[in-house]
Design a protein around this motif. Structure first.
Motif, mmCIF file in Angstrom:
data_model
loop_
_atom_site.group_PDB
_atom_site.id
_atom_site.type_symbol
_atom_site.label_atom_id
_atom_site.label_comp_id
_atom_site.label_asym_id
_atom_site.label_seq_id
_atom_site.Cartn_x
_atom_site.Cartn_y
_atom_site.Cartn_z
ATOM 1 N N TRP A 1 -30.457 -39.234 4.114
ATOM 2 C CA TRP A 1 -29.453 -38.806 4.247
ATOM 3 C C TRP A 1 -28.584 -38.885 3.268
ATOM 4 O O TRP A 1 -28.017 -39.688 3.257
ATOM 5 N N GLY A 2 -28.113 -37.402 2.555
ATOM 6 C CA GLY A 2 -27.426 -37.890 0.659
ATOM 7 C C GLY A 2 -28.208 -39.145 0.178
ATOM 8 O O GLY A 2 -29.585 -39.490 0.000
ATOM 9 N N PRO A 3 -27.314 -39.939 -0.153
ATOM 10 C CA PRO A 3 -27.943 -42.038 -0.795
ATOM 11 C C PRO A 3 -28.638 -42.510 0.170
ATOM 12 O O PRO A 3 -29.243 -43.532 -0.199
ATOM 13 N N ILE A 4 -28.698 -42.789 1.143
ATOM 14 C CA ILE A 4 -29.584 -43.140 2.721
ATOM 15 C C ILE A 4 -30.330 -42.808 2.729
ATOM 16 O O ILE A 4 -30.439 -41.672 3.617
ATOM 17 N N HIS A 5 -31.549 -43.129 1.999
ATOM 18 C CA HIS A 5 -32.601 -42.641 2.134
ATOM 19 C C HIS A 5 -33.443 -43.490 3.379
ATOM 20 O O HIS A 5 -32.402 -44.854 4.141
#
Length: 214
Positions: free
Chosen positions: A34-38
């Protein structure tokens, strides 16, 4: 010892077990992103939170006097499930050599076996400082290796930490065996001494009669 089996410490231990399939799913599916949080961050977060419940359940159980039979049995199982699942997943991801994980998990089987034998003999092998250090190293190493999936530059750190985990696993297994052997040997010597004393207390006349009886 508390009679309330499903208290807060045991609930935390149970929660740690539920984290196991979640951790495996995140690592092997490499989701969510999700977005920058992998998924790597989610994997690290799950592993750290699960490890934190290990610290919390023991602390709370001792502080509140809520140590139970269920907790004593469940806590090491939860730890072994979590660590085994994490490292096996890392092998499947190609981030850790399989032989390292075989040694780490093999150590757990050895310690469990030694404790079972000791328990059958009425002995207790206490947890050692090496065992506790190993658990901390396993979590730190697991987190570092998970992050190498996104940051390859961390691979030397992850490899170094894995070597430390393997060495601590071997060292703690040897230490547990030494404690096991010393206690078992002491118990055997006690039995021999009791048998010798029992024979010495037998009337010599009765011994002679026993020998001469056809």
């Amino acid at each position: 010892m508390s009679e309330n089996q499903m208290n807060l410490p045991n609930s935390l231990t149970t929660l740690r077990i539920f984290f196991v399939p979640l951790l495996v799913a995140v690592l092997l599916t490499r989701q969510p992103n999700w977005g920058p949080i992998h998924f790597e961050m989610w994997g690290v977060l799950i592993l750290v939170v699960a490890a934190a419940t290990d610290v919390m359940d023991g602390y709370i159980a001792r502080k509140r006097g809520e140590v139970t039979t269920l907790g004593i049995l469940l806590d090491p199982i939860a730890d072994k499930l979590l660590i085994s699942a994490a490292f096996i997943s890392l092998v499947e991801m190609g981030l850790v050599p399989a032989w390292m994980v075989v040694i780490i998990i093999g150590r757990e089987f050895i310690v469990v076996g030694l404790r079972d034998i000791a328990t059958a003999e009425g002995l207790i092998i206490p947890a050692s400082a090496l065992g506790k250090t190993k658990m901390v190293l396993q979590v730190v190493a697991g987190c570092a290796v998970i992050m190498t999936a996104k940051y390859p530059s961390l691979k030397p750190l992850g490899t170094t930490l894995m070597w430390l985990v393997v060495l601590s696993a071997v060292a703690s297994a040897i230490h547990y065996f030494q404690m096991f052997w010393s206690q078992i040997n002491f118990r055997v010597q006690q039995r021999k001494l009791r048998q010798h004393r029992a024979l010495m207390m037998v009337d010599p006349k009765e011994k002679t009669q026993d020998v001469l009886t056809p």
